[in-house]
Design a protein around this motif. Sequence first.
Motif, PDB file in Angstrom:
ATOM      1  N   VAL A  53     -44.729 -75.214  46.273  1.00  9.99           N
ATOM      2  CA  VAL A  53     -45.117 -73.702  46.363  1.00  9.99           C
ATOM      3  C   VAL A  53     -45.269 -73.466  45.260  1.00  9.99           C
ATOM      4  O   VAL A  53     -46.691 -72.272  45.205  1.00  9.99           O
ATOM      5  N   TYR A  54     -44.994 -73.612  43.955  1.00  7.23           N
ATOM      6  CA  TYR A  54     -45.787 -72.575  43.304  1.00  7.23           C
ATOM      7  C   TYR A  54     -47.052 -73.195  43.036  1.00  7.23           C
ATOM      8  O   TYR A  54     -47.823 -72.268  42.523  1.00  7.23           O
ATOM      9  N   ARG A  55     -47.836 -75.212  42.958  1.00  6.79           N
ATOM     10  CA  ARG A  55     -48.748 -75.057  42.828  1.00  6.79           C
ATOM     11  C   ARG A  55     -49.598 -74.620  44.088  1.00  6.79           C
ATOM     12  O   ARG A  55     -51.037 -74.356  43.674  1.00  6.79           O
ATOM     13  N   ARG A  56     -49.853 -74.123  45.210  1.00  8.25           N
ATOM     14  CA  ARG A  56     -49.752 -73.869  46.031  1.00  8.25           C
ATOM     15  C   ARG A  56     -50.329 -71.713  45.915  1.00  8.25           C
ATOM     16  O   ARG A  56     -51.587 -71.961  46.512  1.00  8.25           O
ATOM     17  N   ILE A  57     -49.477 -71.600  45.349  1.00 11.77           N
ATOM     18  CA  ILE A  57     -49.496 -69.769  44.892  1.00 11.77           C
ATOM     19  C   ILE A  57     -50.278 -70.119  43.572  1.00 11.77           C
ATOM     20  O   ILE A  57     -50.592 -68.811  44.083  1.00 11.77           O
ATOM     21  N   GLY A  60     -33.732 -83.840  44.162  1.00 10.92           N
ATOM     22  CA  GLY A  60     -35.228 -83.891  43.362  1.00 10.92           C
ATOM     23  C   GLY A  60     -35.843 -84.172  44.627  1.00 10.92           C
ATOM     24  O   GLY A  60     -36.992 -83.159  44.528  1.00 10.92           O
ATOM     25  N   GLN A  61     -35.419 -84.047  46.178  1.00 10.50           N
ATOM     26  CA  GLN A  61     -36.323 -83.674  47.452  1.00 10.50           C
ATOM     27  C   GLN A  61     -36.994 -81.965  47.227  1.00 10.50           C
ATOM     28  O   GLN A  61     -37.328 -81.135  47.048  1.00 10.50           O
ATOM     29  N   ARG A  62     -35.550 -81.611  46.738  1.00 11.70           N
ATOM     30  CA  ARG A  62     -35.446 -79.919  46.381  1.00 11.70           C
ATOM     31  C   ARG A  62     -37.006 -79.230  45.869  1.00 11.70           C
ATOM     32  O   ARG A  62     -37.377 -78.500  45.968  1.00 11.70           O
ATOM     33  N   ARG A  63     -36.555 -80.018  44.596  1.00 10.13           N
ATOM     34  CA  ARG A  63     -37.436 -79.871  43.431  1.00 10.13           C
ATOM     35  C   ARG A  63     -39.344 -80.160  43.409  1.00 10.13           C
ATOM     36  O   ARG A  63     -39.980 -79.818  43.433  1.00 10.13           O
ATOM     37  N   ASP A  64     -39.681 -81.012  44.793  1.00 13.74           N
ATOM     38  CA  ASP A  64     -40.271 -81.757  44.449  1.00 13.74           C
ATOM     39  C   ASP A  64     -40.849 -80.421  46.507  1.00 13.74           C
ATOM     40  O   ASP A  64     -42.055 -79.547  45.787  1.00 13.74           O
ATOM     41  N   LEU A  65     -39.729 -79.949  46.541  1.00 13.21           N
ATOM     42  CA  LEU A  65     -40.964 -78.727  47.252  1.00 13.21           C
ATOM     43  C   LEU A  65     -40.329 -77.612  46.824  1.00 13.21           C
ATOM     44  O   LEU A  65     -41.867 -75.998  46.961  1.00 13.21           O
ATOM     45  N   TRP A  66     -39.748 -77.122  45.596  1.00 14.67           N
ATOM     46  CA  TRP A  66     -40.779 -76.278  44.789  1.00 14.67           C
ATOM     47  C   TRP A  66     -41.497 -76.215  44.356  1.00 14.67           C
ATOM     48  O   TRP A  66     -42.532 -74.943  44.512  1.00 14.67           O
ATOM     49  N   ALA A  67     -42.708 -77.275  43.612  1.00  9.13           N
ATOM     50  CA  ALA A  67     -43.117 -77.898  43.112  1.00  9.13           C
ATOM     51  C   ALA A  67     -44.643 -77.711  43.522  1.00  9.13           C
ATOM     52  O   ALA A  67     -45.833 -76.917  43.363  1.00  9.13           O
ATOM     53  N   VAL A  93     -54.721 -55.758  60.671  1.00  7.28           N
ATOM     54  CA  VAL A  93     -54.356 -57.328  60.025  1.00  7.28           C
ATOM     55  C   VAL A  93     -55.095 -57.380  57.989  1.00  7.28           C
ATOM     56  O   VAL A  93     -56.397 -56.698  58.523  1.00  7.28           O
ATOM     57  N   ALA A  94     -54.123 -58.034  57.421  1.00  9.90           N
ATOM     58  CA  ALA A  94     -53.532 -57.656  56.175  1.00  9.90           C
ATOM     59  C   ALA A  94     -54.823 -59.217  55.812  1.00  9.90           C
ATOM     60  O   ALA A  94     -53.908 -59.364  55.281  1.00  9.90           O
ATOM     61  N   TRP A  95     -55.916 -58.679  55.503  1.00 10.55           N
ATOM     62  CA  TRP A  95     -56.401 -59.872  55.001  1.00 10.55           C
ATOM     63  C   TRP A  95     -56.402 -59.657  52.907  1.00 10.55           C
ATOM     64  O   TRP A  95     -56.577 -60.898  53.428  1.00 10.55           O
ATOM     65  N   ASP A  96     -56.319 -58.790  52.955  1.00 15.39           N
ATOM     66  CA  ASP A  96     -55.718 -58.911  51.668  1.00 15.39           C
ATOM     67  C   ASP A  96     -53.997 -59.395  50.795  1.00 15.39           C
ATOM     68  O   ASP A  96     -54.141 -59.650  49.775  1.00 15.39           O
ATOM     69  N   ALA A  97     -53.659 -59.814  51.822  1.00 15.05           N
ATOM     70  CA  ALA A  97     -52.378 -60.325  52.013  1.00 15.05           C
ATOM     71  C   ALA A  97     -51.983 -61.271  52.420  1.00 15.05           C
ATOM     72  O   ALA A  97     -50.991 -61.140  53.073  1.00 15.05           O
ATOM     73  N   PRO A  98     -51.790 -62.633  52.196  1.00 13.22           N
ATOM     74  CA  PRO A  98     -52.307 -63.610  52.672  1.00 13.22           C
ATOM     75  C   PRO A  98     -50.828 -64.486  52.806  1.00 13.22           C
ATOM     76  O   PRO A  98     -50.122 -63.571  51.599  1.00 13.22           O
ATOM     77  N   MET A  99     -50.218 -65.029  53.511  1.00 17.04           N
ATOM     78  CA  MET A  99     -48.603 -65.191  53.771  1.00 17.04           C
ATOM     79  C   MET A  99     -48.715 -67.049  53.386  1.00 17.04           C
ATOM     80  O   MET A  99     -49.617 -67.734  54.315  1.00 17.04           O
ATOM     81  N   LEU A 100     -47.065 -67.216  53.099  1.00 15.06           N
ATOM     82  CA  LEU A 100     -47.245 -69.040  52.677  1.00 15.06           C
ATOM     83  C   LEU A 100     -45.359 -69.038  53.033  1.00 15.06           C
ATOM     84  O   LEU A 100     -45.543 -68.356  52.664  1.00 15.06           O
ATOM     85  N   HIS A 101     -45.619 -69.365  54.139  1.00 14.41           N
ATOM     86  CA  HIS A 101     -43.851 -69.691  54.991  1.00 14.41           C
ATOM     87  C   HIS A 101     -43.826 -71.128  54.293  1.00 14.41           C
ATOM     88  O   HIS A 101     -44.148 -72.245  53.870  1.00 14.41           O
ATOM     89  N   VAL A 102     -42.045 -70.543  53.824  1.00 12.28           N
ATOM     90  CA  VAL A 102     -41.171 -72.263  52.696  1.00 12.28           C
ATOM     91  C   VAL A 102     -39.933 -72.327  54.074  1.00 12.28           C
ATOM     92  O   VAL A 102     -39.060 -70.696  54.215  1.00 12.28           O
ATOM     93  N   LYS A 103     -40.269 -73.371  54.331  1.00 10.34           N
ATOM     94  CA  LYS A 103     -39.266 -73.696  55.178  1.00 10.34           C
ATOM     95  C   LYS A 103     -38.687 -74.901  54.893  1.00 10.34           C
ATOM     96  O   LYS A 103     -39.709 -76.403  54.126  1.00 10.34           O
ATOM     97  N   THR A 139     -43.734 -65.440  51.630  1.00  9.78           N
ATOM     98  CA  THR A 139     -44.180 -65.067  50.846  1.00  9.78           C
ATOM     99  C   THR A 139     -45.859 -64.565  50.991  1.00  9.78           C
ATOM    100  O   THR A 139     -46.806 -64.868  50.761  1.00  9.78           O
ATOM    101  N   ALA A 140     -45.884 -63.365  50.874  1.00 11.49           N
ATOM    102  CA  ALA A 140     -47.109 -62.014  51.023  1.00 11.49           C
ATOM    103  C   ALA A 140     -47.820 -61.711  49.299  1.00 11.49           C
ATOM    104  O   ALA A 140     -47.787 -61.896  48.958  1.00 11.49           O
ATOM    105  N   LEU A 141     -49.517 -62.711  49.518  1.00  9.21           N
ATOM    106  CA  LEU A 141     -49.435 -63.147  48.075  1.00  9.21           C
ATOM    107  C   LEU A 141     -50.730 -61.459  48.214  1.00  9.21           C
ATOM    108  O   LEU A 141     -51.968 -61.450  48.650  1.00  9.21           O
ATOM    109  N   PHE A 142     -50.176 -60.456  47.848  1.00 14.62           N
ATOM    110  CA  PHE A 142     -51.099 -59.085  47.636  1.00 14.62           C
ATOM    111  C   PHE A 142     -52.062 -59.414  46.439  1.00 14.62           C
ATOM    112  O   PHE A 142     -51.838 -59.670  45.699  1.00 14.62           O
ATOM    113  N   THR A 143     -53.732 -58.561  47.303  1.00 12.37           N
ATOM    114  CA  THR A 143     -54.621 -59.384  46.288  1.00 12.37           C
ATOM    115  C   THR A 143     -55.467 -57.993  46.028  1.00 12.37           C
ATOM    116  O   THR A 143     -55.975 -57.494  46.429  1.00 12.37           O
TER     117      THR A 143
END
Length: 552
Positions: free
Chosen positions: A403-407, A394-401, A240-250, A160-164
């Motif tokens: 991800v959303y909390r960090r973003i 439930g473990q997959r839900r924790d993963l998504w929680a 380098v796109a400092w205004d678009a950091p990334m979050l890796h979900v794997k 996910t690229a977070l364009f700010t």
Amino acid sequence: MTRSRTRRRGNVALAEQQAPADDRQVLREQLRQALDNEQLLQESFAELAAQLQDPGWIRLSAQFEQEFTAENLKQIRAICRLFAVKNPLIRRSLSLRSAYVWGKGVEITARANGKKKREQDVQAVIDAFLADVGNQRAFTSGAARERLERCLGTDGEFFTALFTLPTTGEVQVRVVGADEITEIICNPQDRSEPWFYRRVWIQRTLRDDGHTVDEQREQFHPAVDYRPRDRRKTFGRIPVAWDAPMLHVKVNDLEGQQRGIPDAYAAIDWAMAYKVFLEDWARLVKSLSRFAWRMTAKGSTRAQARTKLAERPPRDASGRPNDVGAVAMTPPDQTFEAIPKSGATVDSESGKPLAAMVASALDVPVTMLLADPGQTGARAVAETLDTPMELAMGQRRDLWAGVYRRILQYAVAESVRAPDGKLKGTVTVDAYGRQTVKLGSATDPTIDIDWPDLQASMTAVVQAVVQAASTGTIPPEQIARLLLTAIGVRHVDTIIEAMVDDDGNFVWPEGPPAATPNNPRDLRNPTSMQPDDDPDGGAGEDEAAGEALIAV
């Protein structure tokens, strides 16, 4: 007489001398067996150690170490995507997983909503992020959530690229496919801390003449948690796109691995085996139905019979070939009998172990995967098989929680950093050089992500909430939130916000029922939400409770 007594005494003495000798012999035999067993174990361990050096194991381990390169991962993802579209077992498994994770929705709320004195409205920032049209299309809508969960099943990861916007701190999230990320650059001293993601993609632009031009682009994106003081604009010629950091979900990555592995990868071989089995079974049934009768003829009648069978079958009144249930008339020297098939049939249920391997690889019950309970499909068995799947989801839900909390934490932090942002606070640097955003002392930055229970009974949940409310220790707005969530009401935050005044006090719908001095459940107490008892103590108590619950 004397001689016989002397002989008996000699035999007794000889037996007494032989007894210790026999015991020693038994001990020697036991010791020999123990030594033989020890030698056998040593040889067995030596054989196992030698087997590890077998060329087959060495070749297999070498292939595993060299297989998951960037090109091979692209091939694995392509195969999993194809099976997710073409193969019914893989498609249904991924659909089941997505339904269990996202089917009942999720509630995302901030504890600070600006209702208290000197409290900032963090909820407004979160609502703006979730309701943004671009974010809805790419990440936060129901369709986007289902698509990304399926992406974890076929790709094993996404970025996910977070364009700010630097002026207002507004964040636009966009999903970057795994195939576009060619390299992950980590901290040289800590492989688990990513610093940059190298992205290579084909950018297609529309020219003035109406033709499109494809151009390969390359760019570095910093990790969302990497904010060094010295920020270089380029590395060589790569910006380098400092205004678009990334979050890796794997998912499914082993310790030390940088890239994720698709959920469907472990099930591909068995899904193909089950497909081949069903094809062979269908071909066998078709071949058995090709010839249903056997005719034996002698002499010249064989040629006549062959010619007769080669003719087209007669047609019925509707014009269709009458190739089933026809009547055969033969002369006395011909025999016409059914072909026995008792030893030529194969039960289609014999392939269920292959489907069970697909189910185990994707953490779904085989009864749900095949949509057929079968002979062992009792309700108790299905519920027993469903419990491990609920834990896995439930473990997959924790993963998504996470991800959303960090973003969302990033969106809140950027709103503080931006000069025209909605939130105010301070930015501090900890001992490890990481920046932390702090809001005012009156603002709680906590973000709550609540998932509905997968198998909880609505009646049981409502009863539990009512019992908890009777303790008088839970605020009424929290009780209302729990009740609305239990009965499946969407947009609970909007309803709760309308039930709280500007000072943060709970406002009762049309006011609480009148309390009496003899009623211990006095609703004038703001921490209670129990309905008043029927003054007559009659059968109207259930109706009053039901009306109060609906009002809430």
